[in-house]
Design an enzyme around this catalytic site. Sequence first.
Site, PDB file in Angstrom:
ATOM      1  CB  SER A   1      32.657  36.559  -7.861  1.00  0.00           C
ATOM      2  OG  SER A   1      31.927  35.550  -7.501  1.00  0.00           O
TER       3      SER A   1
ATOM      4  CB  SER B   1      30.271  33.266  -6.252  1.00  0.00           C
ATOM      5  OG  SER B   1      31.180  32.433  -7.121  1.00  0.00           O
TER       6      SER B   1
ATOM      7  CE  LYS C   1      33.343  33.455  -4.288  1.00  0.00           C
ATOM      8  NZ  LYS C   1      33.853  33.801  -5.813  1.00  0.00           N
TER       9      LYS C   1
END
Length: 390
Positions: free
Chosen positions: A116, A61, A64
């Site tokens: 997330s 993640s 992101k």
Amino acid sequence: MRRIGLLFIAVALLGSVLHYPFSVQAAPPIATHAEAAALIDVQSGRLLFSRQGDKTMRVASLTKIMTAIVAIDHGRLSDQVKVSKSAYGKEGSSIYLKLGEEMSLKHLLYGMMLRSGNDAATAIAEHVGGSIDGFAYLMNEKARMIGMANTSFKNPHGLDEPEHYSTANDMAKLTAYALRNPVFQEIVKTKVKKAPNPNEAWDYTWFNKNKMLNLYEGSDGVKTGYTKLARRCLVSSATRNGQQLAVVTLNDPDDWSDHAKLLDYGFKHFPLADLIQKGEHVPGTQYVAGLRFSYPMLANERSQITTKIELHDANSVHSRLGEAGKLHYLLNGKDIGDVPLFIEGSSRLRLPDRSTFSFNETRQGEMTWPEKWLYILQFVVRDLFMGRTT
């Protein structure tokens, strides 16, 4: 006409950004539990520590971070984004959006970065890029533009996928770039965020998963990450005495501790050294510095700093606007940045300060002018036909 003007401004900015070194200098040794790690000074972009920093790895993640900065750069925060079938129920971490629900792009960014949310990331990508593939294209173009030479993005959330990878060094460079955006900086330092919930009588309440915000003094970002294949990944940042550092670790079972140790290491061994102040006279010349120049350095590196002056042609645009030239700073013969030079008393010295550093493509990944034109044209066309600003 406004958009044509914006196009020419964008082209001018692309042609005028600085290039600065992104390299590790000799420093005291330090150990971590990470398979790969990097430490960077955010303002200058100087890489202060790297261990297997160019090894391509899964980044989960941490992806992101790129999703957020692309959305901020090319989306409109006030847009209402409708949750599609592919975003609804996306596997992995989630903010539990409902099918057909509408939420502002700004709130989706908070949900994505604090919790997330893979559903939020998917909704953002489809809205800003038109599709997952379209948004991945924007991610990879942004990566290339800021010099991430060993990175490939295939999705906006970081779920494991072939050919979706990056490196600690590239993620450090991306983080430094993103943290210089005030919207991004505000989002990632937020500990708790509330957002309107159209499905219930109460608001969404999102607590940031990044424990560094509570564990480390001065912590102000940025993102956690985990998949079964990537293992624990973390990017953190902190600011002390006006200096902001960021740490990246990939596959690190003891990341909270390692990040505190690396941040302490950076602040101790690479404090900002003031080389010149705005308005200060440059010895041996009639000029004064138009900006303050500071750089993170080891104690013994101050003696390795040299300077050179580059004067503008008298008929150039810069000269006609009052800028006499540039004072370049070099460390071990490598250009680390510059400041504009003015005649003492110049009205230009009263203008607001800007950064002495800018992001640019690395030499390895430099785009040709035709490629730059195509990149800019893409967003102009998108603005015209989709009604979004870039």
